[in-house]
Design a protein around this motif. Structure first.
Motif, short mmCIF file in Angstrom:
data_model
loop_
_atom_site.label_atom_id
_atom_site.label_comp_id
_atom_site.label_asym_id
_atom_site.label_seq_id
_atom_site.Cartn_x
_atom_site.Cartn_y
_atom_site.Cartn_z
N ARG A 49 -7.64 18.11 61.50
CA ARG A 49 -6.91 17.51 62.40
C ARG A 49 -5.58 18.20 62.80
O ARG A 49 -5.13 18.86 61.72
CB ARG A 49 -6.78 16.08 61.95
CG ARG A 49 -7.87 15.17 61.75
CD ARG A 49 -7.46 13.84 61.33
NE ARG A 49 -7.21 12.89 62.36
CZ ARG A 49 -6.75 11.71 62.30
NH1 ARG A 49 -6.95 11.12 61.08
NH2 ARG A 49 -6.54 10.79 63.42
N ILE A 50 -4.98 17.82 63.90
CA ILE A 50 -3.76 18.76 64.24
C ILE A 50 -2.81 17.85 63.42
O ILE A 50 -2.56 17.11 62.59
CB ILE A 50 -3.54 18.30 65.70
CG1 ILE A 50 -2.15 19.03 66.03
CG2 ILE A 50 -3.27 16.85 65.84
CD1 ILE A 50 -1.87 18.63 67.60
N LEU A 73 -2.06 13.75 70.70
CA LEU A 73 -1.17 14.54 70.03
C LEU A 73 -1.47 16.20 70.44
O LEU A 73 -0.41 16.96 70.61
CB LEU A 73 -1.41 14.38 68.50
CG LEU A 73 -0.98 13.15 68.05
CD1 LEU A 73 -1.49 13.15 66.50
CD2 LEU A 73 0.43 12.98 67.99
N ASP A 74 -2.64 16.37 70.39
CA ASP A 74 -3.04 17.70 70.75
C ASP A 74 -2.59 18.20 72.07
O ASP A 74 -2.14 19.22 72.59
CB ASP A 74 -4.49 18.24 70.62
CG ASP A 74 -4.72 19.50 70.39
OD1 ASP A 74 -3.96 20.44 70.01
OD2 ASP A 74 -5.91 20.10 70.62
N GLY A 75 -3.05 16.95 73.10
CA GLY A 75 -2.71 17.31 74.78
C GLY A 75 -1.23 17.78 74.94
O GLY A 75 -0.97 18.55 75.30
N TYR A 182 -5.21 16.86 82.63
CA TYR A 182 -5.23 17.85 81.41
C TYR A 182 -6.39 17.56 80.31
O TYR A 182 -6.24 16.09 79.86
CB TYR A 182 -3.79 18.32 80.90
CG TYR A 182 -3.97 19.51 80.03
CD1 TYR A 182 -3.93 20.77 80.48
CD2 TYR A 182 -3.97 19.11 78.64
CE1 TYR A 182 -4.04 21.77 79.58
CE2 TYR A 182 -3.77 20.51 77.91
CZ TYR A 182 -4.04 21.59 78.43
OH TYR A 182 -4.05 22.54 77.50
N CYS A 183 -7.06 18.49 80.03
CA CYS A 183 -7.97 18.36 78.83
C CYS A 183 -7.72 19.15 77.74
O CYS A 183 -7.64 20.52 77.95
CB CYS A 183 -9.42 18.55 79.27
SG CYS A 183 -10.45 18.53 78.13
N PRO A 184 -6.98 18.83 76.59
CA PRO A 184 -6.70 19.81 75.42
C PRO A 184 -7.89 20.33 74.90
O PRO A 184 -7.89 21.48 74.07
CB PRO A 184 -6.21 18.82 74.33
CG PRO A 184 -6.71 17.43 74.70
CD PRO A 184 -6.92 17.45 76.36
N GLU A 185 -9.32 19.71 75.03
CA GLU A 185 -10.35 20.26 74.50
C GLU A 185 -10.84 21.37 75.12
O GLU A 185 -11.11 22.68 74.49
CB GLU A 185 -11.43 19.46 74.18
CG GLU A 185 -11.20 18.01 73.31
CD GLU A 185 -12.24 17.23 73.53
OE1 GLU A 185 -12.98 16.88 74.64
OE2 GLU A 185 -12.28 16.13 72.70
#
Length: 401
Positions: A49-50, A73-75, A182-185
């Motif tokens: 996990r981040i 969080l990652d985004g 936006y897509c962080p993946e």
């Protein structure tokens, strides 16, 4: 959350690419505290996990950091890094004590202050509007970005957009609207552009995808417009709306149908000049074929050639229909300064290009010829042929305004 305060008052921001070894060493000799409530927080450094900070169980600071997902969080971490790489002054999770709001990212660009909110879960319209209004009243420009997983393409160029989606609608240039996501993946921006609704939920759209290193902040704030609506497909959707209106008629639709019947109109024989795509129709939730029929009945049907249509008439017509809930405005917090009357004006301007009206000064139109109302399928086909001749051909792409 991605930021915390150390014992000596220094801010630690996990938006940067720290090595795990460095953070492990820091965690062994430091205590961390929430920058909002001052409570002690834990530095989480899992392998899957981040890296992030978390309040201890039983903590009271839940208003700003309640159940943040790893996706969120990652985004916002990626969006923060995207801004920093462009040398844009940015602060992650900045808490403004005066307004009691904490945008995911505060940044400055071209002398203006922006509050970027990356929204991954649905929130009530009232909360969205309140936050947006507070930002605007305190000299922030709100930039809401929706998580891409909330966007699903219905067809190649048609989207189903809910009221929640429309909250994220922004305007770049006059008459151009888009929704940023936006897509962080997948690590890409997804822009829904050239949005032209033909019903309450369905709209013609165009989609653009950009990796962060191929999109600058200026292009996100003002993307280039792409108006591409094929008139034959648009007209097909207008016909489908009429068919569904007859088949699945509710109270409002019955009221509309009764009014047009009383005015000797057949819903299946409406002229092609009614139900046209105009940019600011996005401000009106009511389908174009309905509100433009009302414009015809209120402003055009009783006029003779050389008669005038004034701005006052347009306002009175629209206000009356809105008051009766026959025309419904769309709730768009980020472009709330735009008046739905713009859609009516654009429609009349469209009719000037068809030779129905002429513009007189800045606030008036004059009737040149009456809209011809078909009384049979044959006459409707003939009117469509004449309409298409004015546009060149059935396959001509509409690039109005």
């Amino acid at each position: 959350m991605l930021t915390a305060i150390t014992k000596n008052g220094k801010k630690l921001c996990l938006g940067y690419d720290y090595k795990k070894e460095s953070l492990l060493s820091l965690r062994s000799k430091e205590d961390f505290f929430c920058p909002i409530c001052g409570e002690s927080v834990l530095l989480k450094l899992g392998d899957h996990r981040i890296f992030h900070f978390a309040h201890k169980r039983g903590g009271t600071c839940r208003e700003f950091y309640d159940h943040e997902s790893i996706y969120h969080l990652d985004g916002k971490r990626q969006l923060y890094q995207w801004l920093i790489k462009q040398n844009i002054p940015a602060v992650l999770e900045y808490f403004d004590k005066e307004i009691q709001q904490r945008p995911d990212i505060l940044f400055k660009f071209n002398g203006k202050k922006y509050a970027l909110e990356y929204q991954c879960s649905p929130i009530p319209e009232e909360i969205f509007s309140k936050r947006t209004k507070t930002y605007l009243e305190n000299d922030y420009i709100p930039l809401w970005i929706i998580a891409s997983r909330h966007l699903q393409l219905k067809q190649r160029d048609i989207d189903t957009l809910s009221n929640f989606h429309y909250l994220f609608l922004r305007s770049s240039l006059p008459g151009t609207f888009f929704i940023p996501s936006y897509c962080p993946e997948k690590q890409h921006f997804h822009l829904v552009e050239s949005i032209t609704p033909f019903s309450i939920k369905n709209a013609f759209t165009q989609h653009s995808f950009y990796s962060p290193d191929r999109l600058e902040i200026s292009s996100l704030l003002t993307p280039k417009p792409q108006k591409r609506i094929y008139m034959p497909k648009w007209k097909t959707e207008m016909d489908r709306i009429i068919q569904n209106m007859i088949r699945y008629s509710d109270q409002h639709k019955k009221k509309f149908l009764l009014e047009i019947y009383n005015n000797c109109l057949n819903p299946f024989l409406l002229p092609p000049e009614i139900g046209l795509p105009v940019p600011h129709s996005i401000l009106i939730q009511t389908p174009p074929v309905i509100w433009q029929t009302y414009v015809y009945l209120d402003l055009l049907s009783h006029k003779k050639p050389s008669d005038f249509i004034t701005m006052q008439e347009m306002k009175e017509h629209l206000n009356r229909r809105v008051k009766r809930h026959e025309v419904v405005s769309r709730h768009l917090p980020q472009v709330s300064h735009l008046n739905p009357l713009l859609a009516v004006i654009e429609y009349l301007l469209y009719l000037t290009k068809l030779g129905i009206l002429s513009k007189v000064g800045e606030t008036c139109f004059q009737v040149k010829e009456k809209i011809w109302i078909p009384h049979s399928n044959r006459e409707r086909d003939e009117s469509m042929v004449r309409f298409n001749q004015k546009h060149g051909s059935l396959c001509k792409i509409i690039n109005e305004n």
